[in-house]
Write a protein that holds these residues in place. Structure first.
Motif, PDB file in Angstrom:
ATOM      1  N   PHE A 133      27.184   3.038   3.739  1.00 28.00           N
ATOM      2  CA  PHE A 133      26.056   2.184   3.395  1.00 28.00           C
ATOM      3  C   PHE A 133      24.929   3.000   2.781  1.00 28.00           C
ATOM      4  O   PHE A 133      24.820   4.204   3.002  1.00 28.00           O
ATOM      5  CB  PHE A 133      25.555   1.421   4.624  1.00 28.00           C
ATOM      6  CG  PHE A 133      24.967   2.320   5.689  1.00 28.00           C
ATOM      7  CD1 PHE A 133      25.794   2.998   6.571  1.00 28.00           C
ATOM      8  CD2 PHE A 133      23.599   2.490   5.796  1.00 28.00           C
ATOM      9  CE1 PHE A 133      25.266   3.838   7.548  1.00 28.00           C
ATOM     10  CE2 PHE A 133      23.061   3.323   6.774  1.00 28.00           C
ATOM     11  CZ  PHE A 133      23.902   3.996   7.654  1.00 28.00           C
ATOM     12  N   CYS A 134      24.126   2.296   2.014  1.00 26.96           N
ATOM     13  CA  CYS A 134      22.991   2.934   1.372  1.00 26.96           C
ATOM     14  C   CYS A 134      21.778   2.823   2.295  1.00 26.96           C
ATOM     15  O   CYS A 134      21.379   1.720   2.659  1.00 26.96           O
ATOM     16  CB  CYS A 134      22.706   2.252   0.047  1.00 26.96           C
ATOM     17  SG  CYS A 134      21.204   2.859  -0.717  1.00 26.96           S
ATOM     18  N   PRO A 135      21.200   3.954   2.698  1.00 27.59           N
ATOM     19  CA  PRO A 135      20.039   3.899   3.599  1.00 27.59           C
ATOM     20  C   PRO A 135      18.790   3.349   2.909  1.00 27.59           C
ATOM     21  O   PRO A 135      17.847   2.936   3.577  1.00 27.59           O
ATOM     22  CB  PRO A 135      19.840   5.356   4.018  1.00 27.59           C
ATOM     23  CG  PRO A 135      20.482   6.171   2.953  1.00 27.59           C
ATOM     24  CD  PRO A 135      21.599   5.331   2.369  1.00 27.59           C
ATOM     25  N   ALA A 136      18.798   3.313   1.571  1.00 31.28           N
ATOM     26  CA  ALA A 136      17.612   2.837   0.850  1.00 31.28           C
ATOM     27  C   ALA A 136      17.645   1.321   0.634  1.00 31.28           C
ATOM     28  O   ALA A 136      16.753   0.603   1.053  1.00 31.28           O
ATOM     29  CB  ALA A 136      17.487   3.561  -0.485  1.00 31.28           C
ATOM     30  N   CYS A 137      18.740   0.824  -0.004  1.00 28.34           N
ATOM     31  CA  CYS A 137      18.756  -0.605  -0.338  1.00 28.34           C
ATOM     32  C   CYS A 137      19.667  -1.412   0.579  1.00 28.34           C
ATOM     33  O   CYS A 137      19.678  -2.631   0.531  1.00 28.34           O
ATOM     34  CB  CYS A 137      19.157  -0.818  -1.797  1.00 28.34           C
ATOM     35  SG  CYS A 137      20.909  -0.558  -2.119  1.00 28.34           S
ATOM     36  N   GLY A 138      20.463  -0.744   1.415  1.00 26.60           N
ATOM     37  CA  GLY A 138      21.253  -1.449   2.417  1.00 26.60           C
ATOM     38  C   GLY A 138      22.610  -1.944   1.946  1.00 26.60           C
ATOM     39  O   GLY A 138      23.358  -2.540   2.721  1.00 26.60           O
ATOM     40  N   ASP A 147      27.331   8.205  -4.073  1.00 32.92           N
ATOM     41  CA  ASP A 147      26.020   7.597  -4.248  1.00 32.92           C
ATOM     42  C   ASP A 147      26.107   6.078  -4.305  1.00 32.92           C
ATOM     43  O   ASP A 147      27.139   5.513  -4.623  1.00 32.92           O
ATOM     44  CB  ASP A 147      25.390   8.056  -5.576  1.00 32.92           C
ATOM     45  CG  ASP A 147      25.450   9.546  -5.733  1.00 32.92           C
ATOM     46  OD1 ASP A 147      25.029  10.238  -4.797  1.00 32.92           O
ATOM     47  OD2 ASP A 147      25.944  10.018  -6.777  1.00 32.92           O
ATOM     48  N   CYS A 148      24.974   5.448  -4.040  1.00 29.98           N
ATOM     49  CA  CYS A 148      24.864   3.995  -4.155  1.00 29.98           C
ATOM     50  C   CYS A 148      24.935   3.577  -5.621  1.00 29.98           C
ATOM     51  O   CYS A 148      24.247   4.141  -6.471  1.00 29.98           O
ATOM     52  CB  CYS A 148      23.541   3.551  -3.541  1.00 29.98           C
ATOM     53  SG  CYS A 148      23.286   1.783  -3.682  1.00 29.98           S
ATOM     54  N   LEU A 149      25.772   2.579  -5.907  1.00 30.61           N
ATOM     55  CA  LEU A 149      25.900   2.077  -7.277  1.00 30.61           C
ATOM     56  C   LEU A 149      24.630   1.367  -7.738  1.00 30.61           C
ATOM     57  O   LEU A 149      24.336   1.296  -8.921  1.00 30.61           O
ATOM     58  CB  LEU A 149      27.076   1.089  -7.374  1.00 30.61           C
ATOM     59  CG  LEU A 149      28.476   1.698  -7.327  1.00 30.61           C
ATOM     60  CD1 LEU A 149      29.515   0.602  -7.130  1.00 30.61           C
ATOM     61  CD2 LEU A 149      28.768   2.490  -8.589  1.00 30.61           C
ATOM     62  N   VAL A 150      23.885   0.833  -6.776  1.00 35.63           N
ATOM     63  CA  VAL A 150      22.692   0.073  -7.121  1.00 35.63           C
ATOM     64  C   VAL A 150      21.501   0.995  -7.396  1.00 35.63           C
ATOM     65  O   VAL A 150      20.843   0.885  -8.415  1.00 35.63           O
ATOM     66  CB  VAL A 150      22.323  -0.911  -5.987  1.00 35.63           C
ATOM     67  CG1 VAL A 150      21.051  -1.680  -6.322  1.00 35.63           C
ATOM     68  CG2 VAL A 150      23.481  -1.857  -5.726  1.00 35.63           C
ATOM     69  N   CYS A 151      21.263   1.935  -6.460  1.00 34.86           N
ATOM     70  CA  CYS A 151      20.022   2.709  -6.585  1.00 34.86           C
ATOM     71  C   CYS A 151      20.246   4.218  -6.629  1.00 34.86           C
ATOM     72  O   CYS A 151      19.293   4.975  -6.782  1.00 34.86           O
ATOM     73  CB  CYS A 151      19.055   2.339  -5.469  1.00 34.86           C
ATOM     74  SG  CYS A 151      19.599   2.883  -3.847  1.00 34.86           S
ATOM     75  N   GLY A 152      21.486   4.661  -6.489  1.00 37.22           N
ATOM     76  CA  GLY A 152      21.758   6.090  -6.647  1.00 37.22           C
ATOM     77  C   GLY A 152      21.484   6.963  -5.433  1.00 37.22           C
ATOM     78  O   GLY A 152      21.675   8.168  -5.477  1.00 37.22           O
TER      79      GLY A 152
HETATM   80 ZN   LIG Z   1      21.145   1.681  -2.737  1.00 40.59          ZN
END
Ligand SMILES: [Zn+2]
Length: 162
Positions: A133-138, A147-152
């Motif tokens: 999971f992405c700790p920034a955008c969830g 890395d997160c595909l949405v926010c990196g």
């Molecule tokens: Zn993210």
């Protein structure tokens, strides 16, 4: 003759390494024990002959440096501690073989010259399931990626709850 030690990380416990019925030298660290939150697993550990050992602060630092260089910055204290313990065992003239199903742990192990063995050799136990999971955008991911595909942001992981 030097001895061989199998070093278990958190994923090794969840994957069901047969640690209560083996003649091999099994070791892990206090940080792994505290990360293994499953009560049944804790009971098995208590019944087993697993030795709980800690690597030296100097080896912990070596592991942290290696993890920084490989970009595996999201490793837990437990992940780092098993690698430090492997270094200690190797320094003592024995052979540490890391049992891990964690990509980042294996990656840093290889950089440090630590031998690793894949976990799922008995083919019976279900593999531990992780959620990334992405700790920034969830956003959640079923498969491990950097890395997160949405926010990196660099992804973190947790065990899937049943
Ligand atoms: Zn993210």
């Amino acid at each position: 003759m030097n001895q061989q030690y199998l070093v278990l990380d958190t994923t090794a416990f969840y994957a069901g390494v047969p640690y209560t019925n083996t003649t091999e030298n099994l070791v892990t660290t206090p940080d792994v024990i505290s990360e293994v939150s499953n009560e049944r697993t804790r009971t098995l550990i208590a019944l087993s002959k697993i030795n709980v050992l800690q690597g030296t602060p100097a080896n912990m630092k070596k592991v942290k440096d290696a993890a920084t260089k490989t970009g595996d910055n999201s490793m837990s204290q437990a992940d780092l501690s098993v690698l430090a313990l492997c270094l200690n065992i190797n320094e003592e003239g024995n052979e540490a073989i890391l049992l891990s199903d964690d990509f980042a742990v294996e990656n840093v192990a290889s950089r440090l010259g630590i031998k690793a063995r894949p976990l799922m050799t008995n083919g019976i136990q279900a593999k531990a399931e992780w959620i990334f999971f992405c700790p920034a955008c969830g956003k959640k991911y079923q498969k491990q990626r950097a890395d997160c595909l949405v926010c990196g942001t660099k992804l973190e992981k947790r065990l899937k709850k049943n």
